[in-house]
Design a protein around this motif. Structure first.
Motif, PDB file in Angstrom:
ATOM      1  N   LEU A   5       0.795  -1.271  -0.115  1.00  0.00           N
ATOM      2  CA  LEU A   5       0.083   0.002  -0.195  1.00  0.00           C
ATOM      3  C   LEU A   5       0.728   1.099  -0.041  1.00  0.00           C
ATOM      4  O   LEU A   5       0.573   2.138  -0.660  1.00  0.00           O
ATOM      5  CB  LEU A   5      -0.746  -0.160   1.223  1.00  0.00           C
ATOM      6  N   ARG A   8       2.760   1.650  -3.209  1.00  0.00           N
ATOM      7  CA  ARG A   8       1.882   1.923  -4.515  1.00  0.00           C
ATOM      8  C   ARG A   8       1.414   3.235  -4.444  1.00  0.00           C
ATOM      9  O   ARG A   8       1.125   3.731  -5.465  1.00  0.00           O
ATOM     10  CB  ARG A   8       0.815   0.716  -4.603  1.00  0.00           C
ATOM     11  N   LEU A   9       1.149   3.656  -3.164  1.00  0.00           N
ATOM     12  CA  LEU A   9       0.657   5.207  -3.188  1.00  0.00           C
ATOM     13  C   LEU A   9       1.655   6.239  -3.984  1.00  0.00           C
ATOM     14  O   LEU A   9       1.383   6.960  -4.648  1.00  0.00           O
ATOM     15  CB  LEU A   9       0.697   5.506  -1.691  1.00  0.00           C
ATOM     16  N   LEU A 178      -7.811   1.917  -1.965  1.00  0.00           N
ATOM     17  CA  LEU A 178      -6.819   1.678  -0.869  1.00  0.00           C
ATOM     18  C   LEU A 178      -6.587   0.073  -0.858  1.00  0.00           C
ATOM     19  O   LEU A 178      -5.537  -0.515  -0.620  1.00  0.00           O
ATOM     20  CB  LEU A 178      -7.115   2.425   0.438  1.00  0.00           C
ATOM     21  N   TRP A 179      -7.772  -0.595  -0.874  1.00  0.00           N
ATOM     22  CA  TRP A 179      -7.691  -2.102  -0.903  1.00  0.00           C
ATOM     23  C   TRP A 179      -6.998  -2.550  -2.092  1.00  0.00           C
ATOM     24  O   TRP A 179      -6.657  -3.713  -2.135  1.00  0.00           O
ATOM     25  CB  TRP A 179      -9.327  -2.446  -0.859  1.00  0.00           C
ATOM     26  N   PHE A 181      -4.713  -1.369  -3.751  1.00  0.00           N
ATOM     27  CA  PHE A 181      -3.178  -1.367  -3.357  1.00  0.00           C
ATOM     28  C   PHE A 181      -2.875  -2.169  -2.407  1.00  0.00           C
ATOM     29  O   PHE A 181      -1.723  -2.535  -2.523  1.00  0.00           O
ATOM     30  CB  PHE A 181      -2.948   0.278  -3.090  1.00  0.00           C
ATOM     31  N   PHE A 182      -3.687  -2.465  -1.647  1.00  0.00           N
ATOM     32  CA  PHE A 182      -3.352  -3.410  -0.551  1.00  0.00           C
ATOM     33  C   PHE A 182      -3.137  -5.001  -0.943  1.00  0.00           C
ATOM     34  O   PHE A 182      -2.343  -5.643  -0.544  1.00  0.00           O
ATOM     35  CB  PHE A 182      -4.314  -3.288   0.563  1.00  0.00           C
TER      36      PHE A 182
END
Length: 382
Positions: A5, A8-9, A178-179, A181-182
């Motif tokens: 996460l 990838r942010l 966000l999920w 990226f998680f």
């Protein structure tokens, strides 16, 4: 997942800047698609030769908040912004701002003008108007996307993701991002279907239903008649479901806990919960026998559902006189005030109080039912 996460942010910021800097072209779509694979977004398409270059409207099922971005990685298309205020967020998410805030008729006219210019990219529309997980069925297609042009091309979209559900109802697009990226990866499968023309003198509603059936068969799901408004109403009911009257001692203050009589000490928690809920129903409908309330609560486990069943006549019973129950605790001062307010509100619509006996005339029974419903609404407002 947390490491992915955070990493990838930072990469996602670069993907956004590159997509904004490069003009719309095959090179830009290729670069952004490769960078999105680093973010865990993999896009596959089947039968790309079926994509008709002359079609100006694409019709797709709606699974995630980023379906338009994914299909835009394969071909140039624009999705008008239907919900949300126009601005930077709307533009950054890849929506097209038309500046139309009026009715759907004005929106359709604006899109017709847009589609009349051949230099503009095709439109990508989602007639479901709400995202679902795509595993059970399709929401009923709205007819306005099929009023723009007489030829549309359906696009079947399926999304797969390990460990975490792809689309969760009532979840914001930020949470979904966000999920995404998680989790390790998310795979989008895009299938182009042959273009579908409108039949002679076919209404837009029938045209929409026919395309919906074709997409449902392609996806292997059910073509439902539930609309986006039904989904919104369902989520609203879930959000306003009454919480359980008993909660753990650490999460509920002492003043807010319902008082349990000493006669119920040692009884199973489920029985105590039924008794507490029966007391709440009895305060609203004092003429209903307590045993009838308990039997229905044992099946529904919901105060609101039981009240609705009793008011609408789905549960038969013989009314009893209003006498305080001996096996339940006396209501508190606020509850008594609310009950007295309800009894006063019942007398407002009619000059005579609500009958305690089963009326013989259907008109009188209907009036009594309306009075009790009005009392229930007043109680819910308080």
């Amino acid at each position: 997942g947390l490491c992915l996460l955070v990493l990838r942010l930072f990469i996602g910021v670069h993907v956004f800047l590159v997509s904004c800097a490069l003009p719309d072209s095959v090179l830009r779509r290729f670069i952004v698609r490769v960078m999105c694979s680093v973010l865990g977004l993999f896009v596959r398409q089947s039968d790309p030769r079926l994509r008709d270059a002359n079609v100006r409207v694409y019709i797709a099922n709606h699974v995630t908040q980023f379906d338009h971005n994914v299909i835009n990685l394969l071909t140039s298309c624009n999705t008008p912004a239907l919900n949300g205020a126009p601005g930077f967020i709307c533009w950054s998410r890849g929506f097209m701002e038309l500046g139309v805030a009026g009715s759907r008729a004005e929106l359709v006219d604006s899109l017709k003008v847009y589609s009349s210019h051949r230099a503009n990219p095709p439109l990508l529309l989602f007639p479901e108007e709400a995202a679902t997980n795509g595993r059970a069925g399709l929401l009923r297609f709205s007819s306005w996307p099929f009023s723009i042009l007489d030829v549309v091309q359906p696009v079947a979209l399926q999304v797969q993701r390990p460990l975490i559900t792809v689309s969760v109802a009532d979840s914001s697009w930020i949470t979904e991002l966000l999920w995404t990226f998680f989790v390790p990866f998310t795979v989008y499968q895009v299938r182009w279907m042959p273009s579908v023309p409108r039949r002679a003198e076919e209404p837009s509603e029938d045209f929409a239903l026919r395309v919906q059936e074709l997409l449902a068969m392609e996806l292997g799901v059910v073509s439902t008649r539930l609309t986006a408004a039904d989904r919104t109403e369902h989520m609203k009911r879930l959000r306003h479901t009454s919480p359980l009257p008993f909660a753990p001692a650490s999460s509920q203050p002492l003043a807010a806990r319902p008082r349990v009589p000493s006669s119920l000490a040692g009884v199973a928690p489920e029985e105590v919960r039924i008794v507490a809920m029966a007391q709440r129903v009895k305060e609203v409908l004092p003429h209903v026998p307590l045993e009838v309330i308990r039997i229905d609560l044992a099946q529904t486990s919901c105060v609101d559902t039981t009240i609705a069943n009793l008011l609408e006549g789905r549960v038969p019973f013989f009314p009893e006189s209003e006498e305080p129950a001996t096996d339940l605790p006396a209501p508190s001062t606020s509850q008594a005030a609310a009950a007295s307010g309800i009894q006063g509100s019942i007398a407002v619509p009619s000059s005579k109080p609500a009958t305690k006996q089963f009326a013989r005339s259907p008109v009188e029974r209907h009036l009594s039912l309306q009075e009790r419903k009005r009392a229930l609404y007043d109680y819910a407002r308080r």
